[in-house]
Design a protein around this motif. Structure first.
Motif, PDB file in Angstrom:
ATOM      1  N   ARG A  86       0.810  -1.218   0.000  1.00  0.00           N
ATOM      2  CA  ARG A  86       0.000   0.000   0.000  1.00  0.00           C
ATOM      3  C   ARG A  86       0.843   1.269   0.000  1.00  0.00           C
ATOM      4  O   ARG A  86       0.340   2.344  -0.298  1.00  0.00           O
ATOM      5  N   THR A  87       2.122   1.153   0.349  1.00  0.00           N
ATOM      6  CA  THR A  87       2.999   2.321   0.434  1.00  0.00           C
ATOM      7  C   THR A  87       3.406   2.759  -0.967  1.00  0.00           C
ATOM      8  O   THR A  87       3.843   1.942  -1.772  1.00  0.00           O
ATOM      9  N   PRO A  88       3.273   4.048  -1.262  1.00  0.00           N
ATOM     10  CA  PRO A  88       3.673   4.515  -2.588  1.00  0.00           C
ATOM     11  C   PRO A  88       5.188   4.372  -2.787  1.00  0.00           C
ATOM     12  O   PRO A  88       5.958   4.503  -1.841  1.00  0.00           O
ATOM     13  N   VAL A  89       5.583   4.105  -4.016  1.00  0.00           N
ATOM     14  CA  VAL A  89       6.991   3.917  -4.338  1.00  0.00           C
ATOM     15  C   VAL A  89       7.730   5.246  -4.269  1.00  0.00           C
ATOM     16  O   VAL A  89       8.890   5.303  -3.903  1.00  0.00           O
ATOM     17  N   VAL A  90       7.057   6.333  -4.591  1.00  0.00           N
ATOM     18  CA  VAL A  90       7.669   7.650  -4.656  1.00  0.00           C
ATOM     19  C   VAL A  90       7.075   8.538  -3.564  1.00  0.00           C
ATOM     20  O   VAL A  90       5.866   8.557  -3.361  1.00  0.00           O
ATOM     21  N   ASN A  91       7.953   9.273  -2.875  1.00  0.00           N
ATOM     22  CA  ASN A  91       7.504  10.247  -1.884  1.00  0.00           C
ATOM     23  C   ASN A  91       7.105  11.517  -2.635  1.00  0.00           C
ATOM     24  O   ASN A  91       7.940  12.342  -2.984  1.00  0.00           O
ATOM     25  N   ALA A  92       5.826  11.674  -2.878  1.00  0.00           N
ATOM     26  CA  ALA A  92       5.320  12.780  -3.698  1.00  0.00           C
ATOM     27  C   ALA A  92       5.643  14.143  -3.086  1.00  0.00           C
ATOM     28  O   ALA A  92       5.929  15.102  -3.818  1.00  0.00           O
ATOM     29  N   ASP A  93       5.624  14.253  -1.760  1.00  0.00           N
ATOM     30  CA  ASP A  93       5.936  15.534  -1.111  1.00  0.00           C
ATOM     31  C   ASP A  93       7.378  15.952  -1.367  1.00  0.00           C
ATOM     32  O   ASP A  93       7.664  17.112  -1.659  1.00  0.00           O
TER      33      ASP A  93
END
Length: 105
Positions: A65-72
């Motif tokens: 469920r954790t996104p691969v990229v830290n969008a922030d």
């Protein structure tokens, strides 16, 4: 013959391989050759997971469920690049490259 590692007899296969025409039915020869097959439905399989296996399953689901990229972080770096305030620390980059290279040996 018995396999020394698992203790499973290799003289006769337990079940036919998939696609061999056995339709996934395992014949129990412990009751003799002449016994009639049971009329009731076959018993259902039951699996019990250990606490460790359940924990690993939960961790795997959380990682999925954790996104691969830290969008922030990507947004803040883009903002810094666009505004001209993004600073590159060449010494830190060189150190990380050397650390990586040493780890390959």
């Amino acid at each position: 013959m018995t396999d020394k590692i698992s203790g499973i007899s290799t003289a006769e296969p337990v079940a036919k391989p998939a696609g061999s025409g056995g339709h996934g039915v395992v014949t129990d020869k412990s009751h003799g050759e002449g016994s009639a097959p049971a009329a009731s439905a076959p018993p259902k399989d039951h699996v019990t997971l250990t606490h460790s296996a359940r924990s690993l399953q939960k961790i795997e689901e959380a990682v999925a469920r954790t996104p691969v990229v830290n969008a922030d972080k990507v947004a803040s770096v883009k903002q810094a690049i666009n505004s001209g305030t993004y600073k590159i620390d060449a010494g830190r980059i060189a150190g990380k490259l050397l650390q990586y290279e040493r780890g390959l040996k």
